[in-house]
Design a protein around this motif. Structure first.
Motif, PDB file in Angstrom:
ATOM      1  N   ASP A   1      41.540 -10.302  12.236  1.00  0.00           N
ATOM      2  CA  ASP A   1      41.751  -9.337  12.869  1.00  0.00           C
ATOM      3  C   ASP A   1      42.471 -10.228  14.156  1.00  0.00           C
ATOM      4  O   ASP A   1      43.570  -9.957  15.092  1.00  0.00           O
ATOM      5  CB  ASP A   1      41.544  -8.135  13.499  1.00  0.00           C
ATOM      6  CG  ASP A   1      41.451  -7.004  11.676  1.00  0.00           C
ATOM      7  OD1 ASP A   1      42.231  -7.499  11.362  1.00  0.00           O
ATOM      8  OD2 ASP A   1      40.416  -6.342  11.902  1.00  0.00           O
ATOM      9  N   ASP A   2      41.376 -10.978  14.825  1.00  0.00           N
ATOM     10  CA  ASP A   2      41.392 -10.937  16.368  1.00  0.00           C
ATOM     11  C   ASP A   2      41.322 -12.761  16.509  1.00  0.00           C
ATOM     12  O   ASP A   2      40.562 -13.728  17.383  1.00  0.00           O
ATOM     13  CB  ASP A   2      39.924  -9.928  16.865  1.00  0.00           C
ATOM     14  CG  ASP A   2      39.892 -10.406  16.674  1.00  0.00           C
ATOM     15  OD1 ASP A   2      38.459 -10.719  15.208  1.00  0.00           O
ATOM     16  OD2 ASP A   2      38.134  -9.973  17.416  1.00  0.00           O
ATOM     17  N   ALA A   3      41.005 -13.587  15.096  1.00  0.00           N
ATOM     18  CA  ALA A   3      40.195 -14.652  15.409  1.00  0.00           C
ATOM     19  C   ALA A   3      40.375 -15.259  13.314  1.00  0.00           C
ATOM     20  O   ALA A   3      40.323 -14.806  12.891  1.00  0.00           O
ATOM     21  CB  ALA A   3      38.984 -14.729  16.020  1.00  0.00           C
ATOM     22  N   THR A   4      41.076 -16.763  13.500  1.00  0.00           N
ATOM     23  CA  THR A   4      41.249 -16.824  12.655  1.00  0.00           C
ATOM     24  C   THR A   4      40.737 -17.301  11.356  1.00  0.00           C
ATOM     25  O   THR A   4      38.993 -17.822  12.781  1.00  0.00           O
ATOM     26  CB  THR A   4      42.494 -18.426  12.672  1.00  0.00           C
ATOM     27  OG1 THR A   4      41.984 -19.145  13.433  1.00  0.00           O
ATOM     28  CG2 THR A   4      44.191 -17.853  13.233  1.00  0.00           C
ATOM     29  N   ALA A   5      39.931 -18.102  10.111  1.00  0.00           N
ATOM     30  CA  ALA A   5      39.125 -18.189   9.833  1.00  0.00           C
ATOM     31  C   ALA A   5      38.951 -19.558  10.426  1.00  0.00           C
ATOM     32  O   ALA A   5      37.659 -19.775  10.613  1.00  0.00           O
ATOM     33  CB  ALA A   5      39.853 -18.075   8.346  1.00  0.00           C
ATOM     34  N   ARG A   6      39.630 -20.691  11.247  1.00  0.00           N
ATOM     35  CA  ARG A   6      39.619 -21.951  11.815  1.00  0.00           C
ATOM     36  C   ARG A   6      38.638 -21.012  12.974  1.00  0.00           C
ATOM     37  O   ARG A   6      37.874 -22.543  13.099  1.00  0.00           O
ATOM     38  CB  ARG A   6      40.936 -22.078  12.283  1.00  0.00           C
ATOM     39  CG  ARG A   6      40.756 -23.667  12.388  1.00  0.00           C
ATOM     40  CD  ARG A   6      42.701 -24.258  12.740  1.00  0.00           C
ATOM     41  NE  ARG A   6      42.193 -25.564  13.314  1.00  0.00           N
ATOM     42  CZ  ARG A   6      41.289 -25.895  14.500  1.00  0.00           C
ATOM     43  NH1 ARG A   6      41.235 -25.300  15.242  1.00  0.00           N
ATOM     44  NH2 ARG A   6      41.624 -27.588  15.157  1.00  0.00           N
ATOM     45  N   ASP A   7      39.037 -20.781  12.864  1.00  0.00           N
ATOM     46  CA  ASP A   7      38.054 -20.496  14.415  1.00  0.00           C
ATOM     47  C   ASP A   7      36.483 -19.834  14.736  1.00  0.00           C
ATOM     48  O   ASP A   7      35.716 -20.276  15.407  1.00  0.00           O
ATOM     49  CB  ASP A   7      38.833 -19.130  15.831  1.00  0.00           C
ATOM     50  CG  ASP A   7      39.999 -19.634  16.479  1.00  0.00           C
ATOM     51  OD1 ASP A   7      40.327 -20.483  16.373  1.00  0.00           O
ATOM     52  OD2 ASP A   7      40.913 -18.760  16.029  1.00  0.00           O
ATOM     53  N   VAL A   8      36.644 -18.947  13.231  1.00  0.00           N
ATOM     54  CA  VAL A   8      35.328 -19.104  13.000  1.00  0.00           C
ATOM     55  C   VAL A   8      34.749 -20.306  12.405  1.00  0.00           C
ATOM     56  O   VAL A   8      33.401 -20.587  12.850  1.00  0.00           O
ATOM     57  CB  VAL A   8      35.198 -18.079  11.721  1.00  0.00           C
ATOM     58  CG1 VAL A   8      33.553 -17.533  11.217  1.00  0.00           C
ATOM     59  CG2 VAL A   8      36.290 -16.885  12.150  1.00  0.00           C
ATOM     60  N   ILE A   9      34.761 -20.992  11.909  1.00  0.00           N
ATOM     61  CA  ILE A   9      35.274 -22.664  10.950  1.00  0.00           C
ATOM     62  C   ILE A   9      34.343 -22.972  11.912  1.00  0.00           C
ATOM     63  O   ILE A   9      32.730 -23.949  12.112  1.00  0.00           O
ATOM     64  CB  ILE A   9      35.737 -22.771   9.942  1.00  0.00           C
ATOM     65  CG1 ILE A   9      35.435 -21.746   8.864  1.00  0.00           C
ATOM     66  CG2 ILE A   9      35.061 -24.720   9.468  1.00  0.00           C
ATOM     67  CD1 ILE A   9      36.599 -22.286   7.947  1.00  0.00           C
ATOM     68  N   LEU A  10      34.983 -23.855  12.902  1.00  0.00           N
ATOM     69  CA  LEU A  10      34.590 -24.172  13.965  1.00  0.00           C
ATOM     70  C   LEU A  10      33.600 -23.651  15.176  1.00  0.00           C
ATOM     71  O   LEU A  10      32.961 -24.772  15.491  1.00  0.00           O
ATOM     72  CB  LEU A  10      36.040 -24.316  15.540  1.00  0.00           C
ATOM     73  CG  LEU A  10      37.356 -25.505  14.427  1.00  0.00           C
ATOM     74  CD1 LEU A  10      38.912 -24.866  15.414  1.00  0.00           C
ATOM     75  CD2 LEU A  10      36.333 -27.082  14.629  1.00  0.00           C
ATOM     76  N   ALA A  11      33.483 -22.474  14.917  1.00  0.00           N
ATOM     77  CA  ALA A  11      32.635 -21.985  15.800  1.00  0.00           C
ATOM     78  C   ALA A  11      31.082 -22.373  15.242  1.00  0.00           C
ATOM     79  O   ALA A  11      30.181 -22.520  16.082  1.00  0.00           O
ATOM     80  CB  ALA A  11      32.181 -20.715  15.959  1.00  0.00           C
ATOM     81  N   GLY A  12      30.941 -22.265  13.345  1.00  0.00           N
ATOM     82  CA  GLY A  12      29.893 -22.394  13.124  1.00  0.00           C
ATOM     83  C   GLY A  12      29.759 -24.345  13.412  1.00  0.00           C
ATOM     84  O   GLY A  12      28.622 -24.652  13.447  1.00  0.00           O
TER      85      GLY A  12
END
Length: 98
Positions: A20-31
């Motif tokens: 909703d507020d972040a793409t899967a790419r954003d989440v993966i990059l954070a990890g």
């Protein structure tokens, strides 16, 4: 968005993620970019798992995965998964140089 809020999302399967507020790419990059101050590589491992589950990969992400693959203090199993992702990326004729 706070990186800690993003990485917590890695604890669910990629298929269940609704961005909703972040793409899967954003989440993966954070990890992938979470500090490796511990030898467990927990968040990096979950990010790599999302990639293995079918998340799209780009050159920036492969750069971070390459770093994981060559970080000796991270678990061997994680480094091997990371190398496999990098090899697959390279075999798909992507011109990526670390």
């Amino acid at each position: 968005m706070d990186q800690r809020a993003l990485i917590a999302r890695l604890e669910m399967p990629l298929a269940d993620y609704v961005g909703d507020d972040a793409t899967a790419r954003d989440v993966i990059l954070a990890g992938l970019t979470w500090p490796t101050d511990t030898a467990s590589g927990y968040w990096q491992g979950l990010a790599v798992d999302w990639i293995e589950q079918g998340a799209a990969v780009d050159a920036e992400m492969v750069g971070f995965v390459t770093a994981i693959a060559t970080t000796a203090k991270l678990p061997q199993q994680l480094r091997h998964k990371a190398r496999k992702i990098v090899r697959r990326w390279q075999s798909e004729n992507h011109n990526f140089h670390s």
